[in-house]
Design an enzyme around this catalytic site. Structure first.
Site, PDB file in Angstrom:
ATOM      1  N   GLY A   9       0.838  -1.089  -0.055  1.00  0.00           N
ATOM      2  CA  GLY A   9      -0.070   0.001  -0.113  1.00  0.00           C
ATOM      3  C   GLY A   9       0.863   1.182  -0.074  1.00  0.00           C
ATOM      4  O   GLY A   9       0.503   2.295  -0.335  1.00  0.00           O
ATOM      5  N   GLY A  10       2.156   1.087   0.277  1.00  0.00           N
ATOM      6  CA  GLY A  10       2.931   2.126   0.124  1.00  0.00           C
ATOM      7  C   GLY A  10       3.779   2.491  -1.132  1.00  0.00           C
ATOM      8  O   GLY A  10       3.608   1.778  -1.986  1.00  0.00           O
ATOM      9  N   VAL A  11       4.500   3.774  -1.296  1.00  0.00           N
ATOM     10  CA  VAL A  11       4.809   4.046  -2.629  1.00  0.00           C
ATOM     11  C   VAL A  11       6.106   3.314  -3.076  1.00  0.00           C
ATOM     12  O   VAL A  11       6.053   3.052  -4.299  1.00  0.00           O
ATOM     13  CB  VAL A  11       5.276   5.793  -2.505  1.00  0.00           C
ATOM     14  CG1 VAL A  11       6.292   5.850  -1.547  1.00  0.00           C
ATOM     15  CG2 VAL A  11       5.485   6.154  -3.915  1.00  0.00           C
ATOM     16  N   SER A  13       6.728   0.047  -2.563  1.00  0.00           N
ATOM     17  CA  SER A  13       6.322  -1.252  -3.409  1.00  0.00           C
ATOM     18  C   SER A  13       5.645  -0.948  -4.418  1.00  0.00           C
ATOM     19  O   SER A  13       5.637  -1.950  -5.630  1.00  0.00           O
ATOM     20  CB  SER A  13       5.626  -2.316  -2.533  1.00  0.00           C
ATOM     21  OG  SER A  13       4.396  -1.719  -1.793  1.00  0.00           O
ATOM     22  N   CYS A  97      10.663 -10.288  11.032  1.00  0.00           N
ATOM     23  CA  CYS A  97       9.520 -10.427  10.127  1.00  0.00           C
ATOM     24  C   CYS A  97      10.161 -10.431   8.456  1.00  0.00           C
ATOM     25  O   CYS A  97       9.338 -11.345   7.797  1.00  0.00           O
ATOM     26  CB  CYS A  97       8.639  -9.261  10.341  1.00  0.00           C
ATOM     27  SG  CYS A  97       7.298  -8.955   8.935  1.00  0.00           S
ATOM     28  N   CYS A 193       5.206  -2.813  13.025  1.00  0.00           N
ATOM     29  CA  CYS A 193       3.925  -2.781  11.957  1.00  0.00           C
ATOM     30  C   CYS A 193       2.780  -3.106  12.770  1.00  0.00           C
ATOM     31  O   CYS A 193       1.752  -2.468  12.766  1.00  0.00           O
ATOM     32  CB  CYS A 193       4.290  -3.884  10.925  1.00  0.00           C
ATOM     33  SG  CYS A 193       4.967  -5.480  11.719  1.00  0.00           S
TER      34      CYS A 193
END
Length: 354
Positions: A9-11, A13, A97, A193
């Protein structure tokens, strides 16, 4: 080739997917849901992030699938996170993670879909050298994320692609803006996160009992009461509740040590108090990217926390643990955090500070 991109959802990726699509690859997006407890939107942005990821996939022209790795995350990452806090250390769950979820559970799922590679928006680079894979720092020094990737193996790196690793953050945003990606101006996510923006103490107290105790100076003078040693980390200045008490030259208080046996938090005054500095550390649970421990050739440096300048050091140890001796004293070296070794631009691996 077929590449599955982890769309968060981030720029970063989003631009990764865009660049791979432009290069002619068959690109599929995968949105990972790693946390379910109280995911109500107040603090956790999973729903908003999924909407953004779907919008990006639509704009780029790729399919997207949502996968739930919450059970794997709880078992492989969160259980370790709680155990470390229970032991009085300050863990870095993002490191675990990456090793256990993004480059293991996600990688396995992508391979089952017929992918040849997986891609993420990390600011790091991979270079193949004589059949082996080296992890290099991202080209943007202010965004380099190799520190969080230091536990990756040769097998994991051989399947990974970091499309924005050679770019600066400003270039990534410019590409997203010019391409009309809907999240081109989205703020970067920060913090752990699964905690998001929620109050940390409130979150942790749901899983671990509070054990208040005394705050004392290095001389043993009681100056306050802590809420539980797990809520504090070495070098912490904010939230001690003793700001109104001044001694010496009136400098601010910092956490210098935790005495688990006595349930006591030790504080000192002033950022430069010698008790906040270390010239040596021991690390355990080591992981080496080349599959073997490095040799000390006089060129090694280390980070003991993210966003820290590389510190020149000498190294001794083996496959499972090691010692570092620093040329210059290091501030607030914290048990539970990662000590990560570098030789120039190359990340060699690291271990957990003991």
């Amino acid at each position: 080739m077929k590449i599955v991109v982890g769309l968060s959802g981030g720029v970063d990726s989003a631009v990764s997917a865009l660049l791979l699509k432009r290069q002619g690859h068959e690109v599929v997006g995968l949105f990972m849901k790693n946390w379910e407890d109280d995911d109500d939107g107040e603090y956790c942005s999973t729903r908003e992030d999924l909407v953004d990821a779907v919008s990006v996939a639509d704009k780029v022209g790729i399919e997207i699938e949502a996968v739930n790795f919450a059970a794997e995350y709880r078992e492989r990452v969160f259980a370790s996170f709680l155990a470390e806090y229970r032991a009085g250390r300050t863990p870095n769950p993002d490191v675990l993670c990456n090793a256990e979820i993004k480059f293991k559970a996600f990688l396995d799922h992508a391979m089952a879909l017929g992918a040849e590679r997986i891609a993420t928006g990390h600011y790091a680079r991979i270079e193949e050298r004589d059949g082996a894979f080296a992890l290099l720092k991202g080209s943007d020094p202010s965004k380099d994320q190799s520190y969080f990737l230091h536990r990756l193996t040769q097998a994991q790196l051989s399947r990974a692609v970091f499309p924005v690793g050679h770019l600066r953050k400003s270039e990534v945003r410019a590409i997203a803006r010019e391409a009309g990606l809907p999240n081109h101006a989205k703020k970067d996510s920060t913090g752990i996160c699964f905690i998001g923006e929620r109050p940390f103490r409130e979150f942790l107290s749901r899983y671990l009992p509070r054990e208040p105790g005394p705050i004392v100076t290095a001389a043993g003078e009681r100056v306050g009461e802590h809420h539980g040693l797990m809520y504090y980390t070495l070098g912490q200045r904010q939230g001690l509740g003793i700001g109104g008490r001044r001694g010496g030259d009136g400098a601010a208080w910092y956490v210098a040590a935790k005495d688990l046996a006595a349930n006591t938090l030790v504080v000192v005054q002033g950022h430069d108090d010698p008790r906040l500095f270390s010239t040596r550390l021991e690390a355990q649970d080591a992981s080496w990217i080349a599959g073997r421990a490095p040799r000390d050739d006089g060129t090694l440096a280390a980070k003991t926390r993210y966003r820290q300048a590389d510190a020149r050091c000498s190294y001794s140890g083996g496959e499972s643990g090691f010692s570092l001796e620093f040329r210059e004293p290091q501030w607030a070296v914290t048990p539970g955090q990662s000590a990560v070794l570098y030789r120039g631009e190359e990340c060699l691996g690291g271990g957990v500070i003991a």
